[in-house]
Design a protein around this motif. Structure first.
Motif, PDB file in Angstrom:
ATOM      1  N   LEU A 100       0.369  -0.959   0.146  1.00 58.36           N
ATOM      2  CA  LEU A 100       0.286   0.157   0.204  1.00 58.36           C
ATOM      3  C   LEU A 100       0.894   1.452   0.014  1.00 58.36           C
ATOM      4  O   LEU A 100       0.368   1.668  -0.745  1.00 58.36           O
ATOM      5  CB  LEU A 100      -1.307  -0.238   1.102  1.00 58.36           C
ATOM      6  N   ASN A 101       1.777   0.912   0.679  1.00 56.31           N
ATOM      7  CA  ASN A 101       2.624   2.008   0.613  1.00 56.31           C
ATOM      8  C   ASN A 101       4.023   2.273  -0.628  1.00 56.31           C
ATOM      9  O   ASN A 101       3.802   3.857  -0.905  1.00 56.31           O
ATOM     10  CB  ASN A 101       3.566   2.176   1.950  1.00 56.31           C
ATOM     11  N   ILE A 102       4.036   1.268  -1.347  1.00 55.60           N
ATOM     12  CA  ILE A 102       5.011   1.875  -2.158  1.00 55.60           C
ATOM     13  C   ILE A 102       3.808   2.312  -3.461  1.00 55.60           C
ATOM     14  O   ILE A 102       3.964   2.721  -4.181  1.00 55.60           O
ATOM     15  CB  ILE A 102       5.657  -0.119  -2.937  1.00 55.60           C
ATOM     16  N   GLU A 103       2.555   2.036  -3.457  1.00 56.07           N
ATOM     17  CA  GLU A 103       1.866   2.419  -5.269  1.00 56.07           C
ATOM     18  C   GLU A 103       1.008   4.001  -4.054  1.00 56.07           C
ATOM     19  O   GLU A 103       1.227   4.208  -5.369  1.00 56.07           O
ATOM     20  CB  GLU A 103       0.238   0.871  -4.498  1.00 56.07           C
ATOM     21  N   TRP A 104       1.348   4.205  -2.985  1.00 51.47           N
ATOM     22  CA  TRP A 104       1.025   5.424  -2.832  1.00 51.47           C
ATOM     23  C   TRP A 104       2.281   6.157  -2.799  1.00 51.47           C
ATOM     24  O   TRP A 104       1.296   7.560  -4.115  1.00 51.47           O
ATOM     25  CB  TRP A 104       0.525   5.336  -1.322  1.00 51.47           C
ATOM     26  N   ILE A 105       3.142   5.745  -2.438  1.00 57.61           N
ATOM     27  CA  ILE A 105       4.185   6.845  -2.812  1.00 57.61           C
ATOM     28  C   ILE A 105       4.903   6.842  -3.833  1.00 57.61           C
ATOM     29  O   ILE A 105       5.343   7.585  -4.767  1.00 57.61           O
ATOM     30  CB  ILE A 105       5.387   5.867  -1.810  1.00 57.61           C
ATOM     31  N   SER A 106       4.771   6.555  -5.147  1.00 58.18           N
ATOM     32  CA  SER A 106       5.247   5.601  -6.797  1.00 58.18           C
ATOM     33  C   SER A 106       4.036   6.465  -7.275  1.00 58.18           C
ATOM     34  O   SER A 106       4.242   6.964  -8.621  1.00 58.18           O
ATOM     35  CB  SER A 106       5.394   4.353  -7.183  1.00 58.18           C
ATOM     36  N   GLY A 107       3.028   6.603  -7.134  1.00 62.35           N
ATOM     37  CA  GLY A 107       2.186   7.412  -7.624  1.00 62.35           C
ATOM     38  C   GLY A 107       2.554   8.988  -7.760  1.00 62.35           C
ATOM     39  O   GLY A 107       1.603   9.316  -8.398  1.00 62.35           O
ATOM     40  N   TYR A 108       3.105   9.853  -6.633  1.00 57.26           N
ATOM     41  CA  TYR A 108       3.335  10.936  -7.005  1.00 57.26           C
ATOM     42  C   TYR A 108       4.942  11.123  -6.405  1.00 57.26           C
ATOM     43  O   TYR A 108       5.443  12.192  -7.276  1.00 57.26           O
ATOM     44  CB  TYR A 108       2.760  11.901  -5.777  1.00 57.26           C
ATOM     45  N   PHE A 109       6.028  10.740  -6.180  1.00 56.18           N
ATOM     46  CA  PHE A 109       7.072  11.022  -6.035  1.00 56.18           C
ATOM     47  C   PHE A 109       8.218   9.363  -6.399  1.00 56.18           C
ATOM     48  O   PHE A 109       7.429   7.830  -6.494  1.00 56.18           O
ATOM     49  CB  PHE A 109       6.975  10.699  -4.486  1.00 56.18           C
ATOM     50  N   ARG A 110       9.463   9.644  -6.430  1.00 57.09           N
ATOM     51  CA  ARG A 110      10.373   8.501  -6.415  1.00 57.09           C
ATOM     52  C   ARG A 110      10.146   7.775  -4.835  1.00 57.09           C
ATOM     53  O   ARG A 110      10.025   8.521  -4.170  1.00 57.09           O
ATOM     54  CB  ARG A 110      11.107   8.709  -6.938  1.00 57.09           C
ATOM     55  N   ILE A 111      10.684   6.436  -4.876  1.00 57.16           N
ATOM     56  CA  ILE A 111      10.781   5.546  -4.263  1.00 57.16           C
ATOM     57  C   ILE A 111      12.251   5.274  -3.210  1.00 57.16           C
ATOM     58  O   ILE A 111      13.696   5.777  -4.038  1.00 57.16           O
ATOM     59  CB  ILE A 111      11.045   3.745  -3.837  1.00 57.16           C
ATOM     60  N   GLU A 112      12.647   6.372  -1.927  1.00 50.20           N
ATOM     61  CA  GLU A 112      13.763   6.480  -1.157  1.00 50.20           C
ATOM     62  C   GLU A 112      14.210   5.282  -0.093  1.00 50.20           C
ATOM     63  O   GLU A 112      13.452   4.450  -0.367  1.00 50.20           O
ATOM     64  CB  GLU A 112      13.198   8.296  -0.516  1.00 50.20           C
ATOM     65  N   ASP A 113      15.713   5.837  -0.354  1.00 50.37           N
ATOM     66  CA  ASP A 113      16.373   4.129   0.705  1.00 50.37           C
ATOM     67  C   ASP A 113      15.775   4.516   1.536  1.00 50.37           C
ATOM     68  O   ASP A 113      15.262   2.860   2.483  1.00 50.37           O
ATOM     69  CB  ASP A 113      17.912   4.611   0.536  1.00 50.37           C
TER      70      ASP A 113
END
Length: 236
Positions: A100-113
Protein backbone atom coordinates in the motif's frame (compact mmCIF):
# COMPACT_ATOMS: atom_id res chain seq x y z
CA UNK A 1 -59.12 32.61 -24.51
CA UNK A 2 -57.50 34.38 -21.53
CA UNK A 3 -55.31 36.61 -23.76
CA UNK A 4 -56.34 38.85 -26.67
CA UNK A 5 -54.07 40.06 -29.49
CA UNK A 6 -54.92 43.34 -31.23
CA UNK A 7 -53.23 45.63 -33.70
CA UNK A 8 -51.98 48.90 -32.22
CA UNK A 9 -54.29 51.51 -33.74
CA UNK A 10 -51.49 54.09 -33.73
CA UNK A 11 -48.90 51.74 -35.28
CA UNK A 12 -50.04 48.80 -37.40
CA UNK A 13 -46.63 47.15 -37.09
CA UNK A 14 -47.20 46.49 -33.40
CA UNK A 15 -49.54 44.16 -31.53
CA UNK A 16 -51.29 44.93 -28.28
CA UNK A 17 -51.68 42.07 -25.83
CA UNK A 18 -54.29 42.28 -23.12
CA UNK A 19 -56.24 39.96 -20.89
CA UNK A 20 -59.69 38.92 -21.94
CA UNK A 21 -62.56 39.05 -19.50
CA UNK A 22 -62.02 35.37 -18.67
CA UNK A 23 -58.34 36.14 -18.15
CA UNK A 24 -59.11 38.98 -15.76
CA UNK A 25 -61.40 36.66 -13.79
CA UNK A 26 -58.61 34.07 -13.66
CA UNK A 27 -56.14 36.65 -12.27
CA UNK A 28 -58.69 37.62 -9.62
CA UNK A 29 -59.12 33.98 -8.69
CA UNK A 30 -55.31 33.51 -8.49
CA UNK A 31 -55.01 36.55 -6.24
CA UNK A 32 -57.62 35.10 -3.95
CA UNK A 33 -55.90 31.70 -3.92
CA UNK A 34 -52.54 33.37 -3.18
CA UNK A 35 -54.12 35.18 -0.24
CA UNK A 36 -55.64 31.89 0.97
CA UNK A 37 -52.25 30.12 0.77
CA UNK A 38 -50.47 33.00 2.53
CA UNK A 39 -53.00 33.07 5.32
CA UNK A 40 -52.86 29.28 5.68
CA UNK A 41 -49.05 29.32 5.96
CA UNK A 42 -49.16 32.15 8.49
CA UNK A 43 -51.79 30.23 10.46
CA UNK A 44 -49.50 27.19 10.61
CA UNK A 45 -46.53 29.39 11.57
CA UNK A 46 -48.48 30.99 14.41
CA UNK A 47 -49.28 27.54 15.82
CA UNK A 48 -45.79 26.09 15.41
CA UNK A 49 -42.88 26.42 17.81
CA UNK A 50 -40.54 27.66 15.07
CA UNK A 51 -41.17 30.33 12.49
CA UNK A 52 -41.23 28.80 8.98
CA UNK A 53 -39.52 31.72 7.28
CA UNK A 54 -36.79 31.80 9.91
CA UNK A 55 -36.34 28.07 9.37
CA UNK A 56 -36.04 28.61 5.60
CA UNK A 57 -33.45 31.33 6.18
CA UNK A 58 -31.55 29.02 8.53
CA UNK A 59 -31.58 26.21 5.94
CA UNK A 60 -30.33 28.63 3.29
CA UNK A 61 -27.48 29.66 5.58
CA UNK A 62 -26.56 26.08 6.45
CA UNK A 63 -26.61 25.04 2.79
CA UNK A 64 -24.36 27.98 1.94
CA UNK A 65 -21.85 26.61 4.44
CA UNK A 66 -22.03 23.09 3.01
CA UNK A 67 -24.09 22.01 0.02
CA UNK A 68 -26.67 19.25 0.14
CA UNK A 69 -24.46 17.19 -2.18
CA UNK A 70 -21.51 17.49 0.23
CA UNK A 71 -23.76 16.53 3.13
CA UNK A 72 -24.94 13.45 1.24
CA UNK A 73 -21.30 12.52 0.54
CA UNK A 74 -20.45 12.96 4.23
CA UNK A 75 -23.31 10.68 5.21
CA UNK A 76 -22.06 8.12 2.71
CA UNK A 77 -18.61 8.29 4.35
CA UNK A 78 -20.16 7.69 7.76
CA UNK A 79 -22.14 4.72 6.49
CA UNK A 80 -19.18 3.13 4.70
CA UNK A 81 -16.83 3.80 7.63
CA UNK A 82 -18.98 1.41 9.68
CA UNK A 83 -17.40 -1.34 7.55
CA UNK A 84 -13.89 -0.19 8.54
CA UNK A 85 -12.03 -1.83 11.42
CA UNK A 86 -8.70 -0.48 12.72
CA UNK A 87 -6.40 -3.21 14.02
CA UNK A 88 -2.83 -3.39 15.26
CA UNK A 89 -0.12 -4.69 12.98
CA UNK A 90 0.84 -8.37 12.92
CA UNK A 91 3.09 -10.27 10.47
CA UNK A 92 0.00 -11.19 8.45
CA UNK A 93 -0.16 -7.57 7.28
CA UNK A 94 3.53 -7.15 6.36
CA UNK A 95 2.84 -7.33 2.60
CA UNK A 96 -0.13 -4.96 2.86
CA UNK A 97 1.96 -2.40 4.76
CA UNK A 98 4.68 -2.60 2.11
CA UNK A 99 2.46 -2.73 -0.99
CA UNK A 100 0.00 0.00 0.00
CA UNK A 101 2.85 2.40 0.76
CA UNK A 102 4.78 1.57 -2.43
CA UNK A 103 1.60 2.11 -4.46
CA UNK A 104 0.90 5.44 -2.79
CA UNK A 105 4.46 6.85 -2.87
CA UNK A 106 5.20 5.81 -6.46
CA UNK A 107 1.98 7.46 -7.60
CA UNK A 108 3.41 10.89 -6.72
CA UNK A 109 7.14 10.60 -6.00
CA UNK A 110 10.11 8.27 -6.31
CA UNK A 111 10.81 5.56 -3.75
CA UNK A 112 13.70 6.68 -1.52
CA UNK A 113 16.21 4.56 0.39
CA UNK A 114 14.64 5.44 3.73
CA UNK A 115 11.31 4.14 2.37
CA UNK A 116 12.83 0.83 1.34
CA UNK A 117 14.51 0.26 4.71
CA UNK A 118 11.35 0.96 6.69
CA UNK A 119 8.90 -0.87 4.44
CA UNK A 120 11.08 -3.95 3.97
CA UNK A 121 11.51 -4.44 7.72
CA UNK A 122 8.82 -2.61 9.72
CA UNK A 123 9.42 -4.76 12.78
CA UNK A 124 13.04 -3.60 13.04
CA UNK A 125 12.63 0.06 12.08
CA UNK A 126 9.25 0.79 13.70
CA UNK A 127 7.99 -1.76 16.21
CA UNK A 128 11.29 -2.73 17.87
CA UNK A 129 12.10 0.95 18.29
CA UNK A 130 8.99 1.61 20.35
CA UNK A 131 6.61 2.50 17.54
CA UNK A 132 3.24 1.19 16.41
CA UNK A 133 1.56 0.28 13.13
CA UNK A 134 -2.16 0.30 12.42
CA UNK A 135 -4.05 -1.40 9.60
CA UNK A 136 -7.50 -0.44 8.34
CA UNK A 137 -9.59 -3.40 7.25
CA UNK A 138 -12.46 -2.58 4.92
CA UNK A 139 -14.88 -5.50 4.97
CA UNK A 140 -12.06 -7.68 6.27
CA UNK A 141 -9.44 -6.72 3.67
CA UNK A 142 -6.41 -4.41 4.30
CA UNK A 143 -7.25 -1.06 2.73
CA UNK A 144 -5.05 1.40 4.61
CA UNK A 145 -2.05 1.60 6.94
CA UNK A 146 -0.14 4.10 9.05
CA UNK A 147 2.76 4.08 11.49
CA UNK A 148 3.57 5.91 14.69
CA UNK A 149 7.37 6.10 14.90
CA UNK A 150 9.09 6.66 18.25
CA UNK A 151 11.38 9.68 17.95
CA UNK A 152 14.63 10.28 19.77
CA UNK A 153 14.00 14.00 19.91
CA UNK A 154 13.90 16.71 22.57
CA UNK A 155 10.65 18.20 21.24
CA UNK A 156 8.62 15.39 19.69
CA UNK A 157 7.69 11.97 21.06
CA UNK A 158 6.35 10.33 17.91
CA UNK A 159 6.19 10.84 14.16
CA UNK A 160 3.03 10.03 12.20
CA UNK A 161 4.33 8.32 9.08
CA UNK A 162 3.75 5.81 6.30
CA UNK A 163 0.05 6.52 5.96
CA UNK A 164 -1.41 5.05 2.78
CA UNK A 165 -4.93 4.20 1.64
CA UNK A 166 -5.77 2.04 -1.36
CA UNK A 167 -7.21 4.13 -4.23
CA UNK A 168 -10.14 1.71 -4.37
CA UNK A 169 -10.99 2.49 -0.72
CA UNK A 170 -10.57 6.26 -0.70
CA UNK A 171 -13.50 8.40 0.34
CA UNK A 172 -14.50 6.05 3.17
CA UNK A 173 -12.94 8.06 6.04
CA UNK A 174 -10.14 5.49 6.37
CA UNK A 175 -7.30 8.02 6.57
CA UNK A 176 -8.99 9.90 9.38
CA UNK A 177 -9.75 6.72 11.33
CA UNK A 178 -6.12 5.60 11.02
CA UNK A 179 -4.80 8.99 12.09
CA UNK A 180 -7.21 9.11 15.00
CA UNK A 181 -6.07 5.65 16.17
CA UNK A 182 -2.43 6.77 16.05
CA UNK A 183 -3.14 10.00 17.92
CA UNK A 184 -5.11 8.16 20.60
CA UNK A 185 -2.26 5.67 21.03
CA UNK A 186 0.25 8.49 21.45
CA UNK A 187 -1.98 9.97 24.16
CA UNK A 188 -2.21 6.59 25.90
CA UNK A 189 1.59 6.43 25.90
CA UNK A 190 1.76 9.82 27.60
CA UNK A 191 3.13 11.67 24.57
CA UNK A 192 3.07 15.44 24.54
CA UNK A 193 3.55 15.99 20.81
CA UNK A 194 3.49 14.31 17.38
CA UNK A 195 5.45 15.37 14.30
CA UNK A 196 4.87 14.63 10.61
CA UNK A 197 6.29 15.41 7.17
CA UNK A 198 4.38 15.63 3.91
CA UNK A 199 4.15 17.46 0.60
CA UNK A 200 1.73 20.23 -0.30
CA UNK A 201 0.67 18.59 -3.58
CA UNK A 202 -1.15 16.04 -1.41
CA UNK A 203 -4.04 18.38 -0.62
CA UNK A 204 -6.44 15.72 0.74
CA UNK A 205 -3.70 14.51 3.11
CA UNK A 206 -2.91 18.04 4.29
CA UNK A 207 -6.62 18.66 4.91
CA UNK A 208 -6.75 15.41 6.88
CA UNK A 209 -3.85 16.46 9.08
CA UNK A 210 -5.51 19.81 9.76
CA UNK A 211 -8.69 17.93 10.68
CA UNK A 212 -6.69 15.87 13.17
CA UNK A 213 -5.38 19.09 14.71
CA UNK A 214 -1.89 19.38 13.20
CA UNK A 215 -0.38 22.84 12.61
CA UNK A 216 2.33 23.83 10.16
CA UNK A 217 5.88 24.39 11.41
CA UNK A 218 9.21 24.98 9.63
CA UNK A 219 12.95 24.73 10.02
CA UNK A 220 13.61 21.06 10.81
CA UNK A 221 15.93 18.90 8.68
CA UNK A 222 14.26 16.03 6.82
CA UNK A 223 15.42 12.63 5.60
CA UNK A 224 13.05 12.80 2.61
CA UNK A 225 13.59 14.65 -0.66
CA UNK A 226 9.83 14.95 -1.17
CA UNK A 227 9.18 16.73 2.12
CA UNK A 228 8.20 20.40 1.73
CA UNK A 229 5.87 20.80 4.71
CA UNK A 230 6.27 19.86 8.38
CA UNK A 231 3.50 19.82 10.95
CA UNK A 232 3.02 19.20 14.66
CA UNK A 233 0.24 18.20 17.01
CA UNK A 234 0.60 19.32 20.61
CA UNK A 235 -1.20 16.96 22.98
CA UNK A 236 -0.46 18.77 26.24
Amino acid sequence: MAILWKKNPADGRRNVVELSESGKKLVKKMEEQYEDVTNAVESISSQSLHDLWSAVEEWEFLLSQKSLLQRVMDERKKRESRDVEIVSYCPEYRDAFHDLNIEWISGYFRIEDVDRRTLNDPEEYILNSGGFIYVALYRGEPAGVCALLKMNDDKYDYELSKMAVSPSAQGKNIGYLLGQAAVNKAKEEGASSIYLESNTILKPAINLYHKLGFKKIAGRPSSYERCNIQMELLLK
